[in-house]
Write a protein that holds these residues in place. Structure first.
Motif, PDB file in Angstrom:
ATOM      1  N   ILE A  89      65.368 -39.216 -12.356  1.00  0.00           N
ATOM      2  CA  ILE A  89      66.712 -39.307 -12.952  1.00  0.00           C
ATOM      3  C   ILE A  89      66.621 -39.449 -14.465  1.00  0.00           C
ATOM      4  N   PHE A  90      65.718 -40.289 -14.944  1.00  0.00           N
ATOM      5  CA  PHE A  90      65.584 -40.459 -16.400  1.00  0.00           C
ATOM      6  C   PHE A  90      65.008 -39.209 -17.063  1.00  0.00           C
ATOM      7  N   GLU A  91      64.074 -38.538 -16.403  1.00  0.00           N
ATOM      8  CA  GLU A  91      63.508 -37.318 -16.973  1.00  0.00           C
ATOM      9  C   GLU A  91      64.558 -36.218 -17.067  1.00  0.00           C
ATOM     10  N   LEU A  92      65.458 -36.155 -16.097  1.00  0.00           N
ATOM     11  CA  LEU A  92      66.535 -35.157 -16.157  1.00  0.00           C
ATOM     12  C   LEU A  92      67.502 -35.439 -17.305  1.00  0.00           C
ATOM     13  N   GLN A  93      67.495 -36.660 -17.822  1.00  0.00           N
ATOM     14  CA  GLN A  93      68.357 -37.022 -18.948  1.00  0.00           C
ATOM     15  C   GLN A  93      67.562 -37.122 -20.254  1.00  0.00           C
ATOM     16  N   ASN A  94      66.449 -36.386 -20.307  1.00  0.00           N
ATOM     17  CA  ASN A  94      65.591 -36.345 -21.497  1.00  0.00           C
ATOM     18  C   ASN A  94      65.008 -37.722 -21.803  1.00  0.00           C
ATOM     19  N   GLY A  95      64.567 -38.389 -20.751  1.00  0.00           N
ATOM     20  CA  GLY A  95      64.022 -39.730 -20.916  1.00  0.00           C
ATOM     21  C   GLY A  95      62.636 -39.865 -20.319  1.00  0.00           C
ATOM     22  N   THR A  96      62.034 -41.007 -20.569  1.00  0.00           N
ATOM     23  CA  THR A  96      60.718 -41.338 -20.011  1.00  0.00           C
ATOM     24  C   THR A  96      60.760 -42.756 -19.480  1.00  0.00           C
ATOM     25  N   ILE A  97      59.873 -43.047 -18.552  1.00  0.00           N
ATOM     26  CA  ILE A  97      59.759 -44.402 -18.019  1.00  0.00           C
ATOM     27  C   ILE A  97      58.292 -44.737 -17.843  1.00  0.00           C
ATOM     28  N   THR A  98      57.922 -45.937 -18.244  1.00  0.00           N
ATOM     29  CA  THR A  98      56.550 -46.408 -18.087  1.00  0.00           C
ATOM     30  C   THR A  98      56.579 -47.809 -17.489  1.00  0.00           C
ATOM     31  N   ALA A  99      55.461 -48.187 -16.907  1.00  0.00           N
ATOM     32  CA  ALA A  99      55.338 -49.517 -16.303  1.00  0.00           C
ATOM     33  C   ALA A  99      54.057 -50.173 -16.808  1.00  0.00           C
ATOM     34  N   ARG A 100      54.120 -51.470 -17.032  1.00  0.00           N
ATOM     35  CA  ARG A 100      52.945 -52.203 -17.490  1.00  0.00           C
ATOM     36  C   ARG A 100      53.093 -53.670 -17.107  1.00  0.00           C
ATOM     37  N   ASN A 101      52.003 -54.394 -17.265  1.00  0.00           N
ATOM     38  CA  ASN A 101      52.006 -55.832 -17.036  1.00  0.00           C
ATOM     39  C   ASN A 101      52.132 -56.557 -18.364  1.00  0.00           C
ATOM     40  N   LEU A 102      52.939 -57.579 -18.390  1.00  0.00           N
ATOM     41  CA  LEU A 102      53.103 -58.375 -19.601  1.00  0.00           C
ATOM     42  C   LEU A 102      51.941 -59.346 -19.752  1.00  0.00           C
ATOM     43  N   GLN A 103      51.623 -59.669 -20.992  1.00  0.00           N
ATOM     44  CA  GLN A 103      50.532 -60.614 -21.239  1.00  0.00           C
ATOM     45  C   GLN A 103      50.865 -62.004 -20.714  1.00  0.00           C
ATOM     46  N   THR A 104      52.145 -62.329 -20.736  1.00  0.00           N
ATOM     47  CA  THR A 104      52.565 -63.649 -20.253  1.00  0.00           C
ATOM     48  C   THR A 104      52.763 -63.675 -18.743  1.00  0.00           C
ATOM     49  N   GLY A 105      52.531 -62.532 -18.086  1.00  0.00           N
ATOM     50  CA  GLY A 105      52.737 -62.438 -16.647  1.00  0.00           C
ATOM     51  C   GLY A 105      54.022 -61.723 -16.322  1.00  0.00           C
ATOM     52  N   GLY A 106      54.024 -61.016 -15.233  1.00  0.00           N
ATOM     53  CA  GLY A 106      55.209 -60.288 -14.833  1.00  0.00           C
ATOM     54  C   GLY A 106      55.056 -58.791 -15.047  1.00  0.00           C
ATOM     55  N   ALA A 107      55.866 -58.034 -14.309  1.00  0.00           N
ATOM     56  CA  ALA A 107      55.881 -56.575 -14.405  1.00  0.00           C
ATOM     57  C   ALA A 107      57.024 -56.131 -15.293  1.00  0.00           C
ATOM     58  N   CYS A 108      56.799 -55.062 -16.046  1.00  0.00           N
ATOM     59  CA  CYS A 108      57.807 -54.604 -17.010  1.00  0.00           C
ATOM     60  C   CYS A 108      57.961 -53.095 -16.918  1.00  0.00           C
ATOM     61  N   PHE A 109      59.219 -52.641 -16.871  1.00  0.00           N
ATOM     62  CA  PHE A 109      59.562 -51.219 -16.948  1.00  0.00           C
ATOM     63  C   PHE A 109      60.195 -50.948 -18.311  1.00  0.00           C
ATOM     64  N   GLU A 110      59.759 -49.874 -18.955  1.00  0.00           N
ATOM     65  CA  GLU A 110      60.310 -49.484 -20.248  1.00  0.00           C
ATOM     66  C   GLU A 110      60.846 -48.065 -20.151  1.00  0.00           C
ATOM     67  N   ILE A 111      62.120 -47.907 -20.487  1.00  0.00           N
ATOM     68  CA  ILE A 111      62.777 -46.596 -20.420  1.00  0.00           C
ATOM     69  C   ILE A 111      63.220 -46.199 -21.825  1.00  0.00           C
ATOM     70  N   ARG A 112      62.919 -44.947 -22.189  1.00  0.00           N
ATOM     71  CA  ARG A 112      63.426 -44.386 -23.441  1.00  0.00           C
ATOM     72  C   ARG A 112      64.162 -43.097 -23.135  1.00  0.00           C
ATOM     73  N   ILE A 113      65.390 -43.013 -23.631  1.00  0.00           N
ATOM     74  CA  ILE A 113      66.188 -41.800 -23.458  1.00  0.00           C
ATOM     75  C   ILE A 113      66.439 -41.239 -24.856  1.00  0.00           C
ATOM     76  N   TYR A 114      65.910 -40.063 -25.116  1.00  0.00           N
ATOM     77  CA  TYR A 114      65.913 -39.486 -26.450  1.00  0.00           C
ATOM     78  C   TYR A 114      67.216 -38.740 -26.734  1.00  0.00           C
TER      79      TYR A 114
END
Length: 395
Positions: free
Chosen positions: A368-393
């Motif tokens: 869905i995000f790619e169809l809207q000219n976007g990207t999504i990535t996932a990573r682990n935070l240094q303080t703990g926890g999972a994080c999703f980052e979305i950029r829509i250009y």
């Protein structure tokens, strides 16, 4: 003679002329130096004999001895300096005609060489520019051809580019056809599943009335899971076929995050999880509100499933002239390192996945995000926890 040989001759000719001109100029200067030295020594001998005629044998002997001198004895000889003479005292009445012609010849040769190199480089730049423009047209889907009537050193490269482009076009057409077939098959499978699922629900209701049992709820849960799978397969087929209807309207990030959170109120309350969405002003992007909300629901739900009771799912957003950014993260243990490369793969279920999950939610969110000219990535935070980052250009 072939055109290629003519081209090679035209390319080599300036170098040959330049080398010949350089050799000729050096030889002419050397000959001029020899002639001037001979004339000066001859004039000196004539002057000596005119004043002292009887010194002719001694002069000839001195000349013979001079011829036998080595370069080491001649080099740096400044014997006449003790009589007050300098090197430039013997270079008078030097005619410029002796060096004018070789200098002019050298300059003309150098100019011809420079002009040939300039024309050659300009021709090469034009050929490279034509090939680059052709590839740019291919990349934007315009296609077209590049006609070169004369053979040159780029002709083979041009032929190989045409072959590669043609092969890529064929491969692309085959890939598009395969993707279309896959999407159609996926849609057919989803439609075929819908009928037996509906019938199974009806049969389950009749069974519960006639023979109540403890297994009815388990069957109902599995049927619900199959129903979600069928709906997800239909959505995937639309995405693959490029028929998913997406609007292009202004979407406020704060609004869409709150709508996604509101749709999960019951699940969040049952799991004792809260969602924190601080307001950061009005930041908008051009997209589809409903589908963006659907993607964010999957992300928030994933964070909720990996949070401990009493935990918080955090959401924040920001924007700049290039893109808007959304971050969703939790306070849980984070992603498993082995799962990170495959989180957005379809039907992939990690080690800590929810028991009723089918592995499509994150894949749908990415599509869905790619169809809207976007990207999504996932990573682990240094303080703990999972994080999703979305950029829509924006572009």
């Amino acid at each position: 003679m072939s055109k290629k040989w003519k081209h090679n001759i035209l390319l080599i000719f300036p170098f040959v002329v330049f080398a010949a001109g350089t050799i000729f100029t050096a030889a002419f200067f050397l000959h001029t130096y020899w002639q001037i030295a001979f004339e000066h020594i001859s004039a000196l001998c004539e002057t000596i004999l005119a004043n002292v005629p009887e010194a002719e044998p001694q002069l000839l002997a001195a000349l013979k001895e001079y011829h036998s001198l080595t370069e080491e004895k001649l080099k740096g000889n400044d014997y006449l300096e003790k009589y007050g003479y300098r090197a430039d005292d013997f270079c008078y009445d030097f005619s410029p005609d002796t060096v004018l012609f070789p200098i002019l010849f050298f300059l003309v040769t150098a100019c011809a060489f420079a002009a040939a190199i300039f024309l050659f480089r300009r021709k090469n730049r034009k050929r490279i520019a034509d090939l680059t423009a052709y590839l740019e047209q291919v990349n934007i889907g315009a296609g077209g051809t590049l006609v070169q009537t004369q053979e040159d050193e780029y002709s083979h490269l041009q032929d190989e580019i045409y072959k590669t482009v043609t092969s890529l076009y064929q491969t692309r057409e085959m890939a598009v056809a395969a993707k279309k077939n896959f999407a159609e098959n996926l849609a057919n499978i989803a439609h075929q599943l819908k009928t037996p699922i509906t019938s199974a629900f009806l049969s389950l209701q009749l069974m519960e009335k006639e023979v109540p049992g403890t297994y009815a709820e388990q069957v109902r849960q599995q049927l619900k899971r199959l129903n979600r799978l069928e709906e997800s397969l239909l959505m995937l087929s639309k995405i693959d076929a490029g028929t998913l209807p997406l609007k292009r309207e202004k979407v406020d990030l704060y609004t869409v995050l709150n709508l996604a959170s509101d749709n999960l109120n019951d699940l969040l309350r049952n799991n004792h999880i809260t969602v924190d969405i601080p307001e950061n002003g009005c930041i908008e992007f051009l997209g589809d509100l409903e589908w963006t909300m659907e993607a964010l629901i999957n992300l928030i739900k994933n964070c909720m499933e990996h949070s401990k009771p009493g935990g918080v799912v955090h959401c924040e957003y920001s924007g700049n002239p290039l893109y808007v950014e959304i971050r969703v993260w939790d306070d849980g243990a984070g992603f498993d390192k082995e799962d990170l490369p495959h989180l957005f793969d379809r039907f992939y279920r990690g080690r800590c996945a929810a028991p009723d999950g089918i592995g499509i939610g994150l894949a749908l969110a990415r599509s869905i995000f790619e169809l809207q000219n976007g990207t999504i990535t996932a990573r682990n935070l240094q303080t703990g926890g999972a994080c999703f980052e979305i950029r829509i250009y924006s572009h």
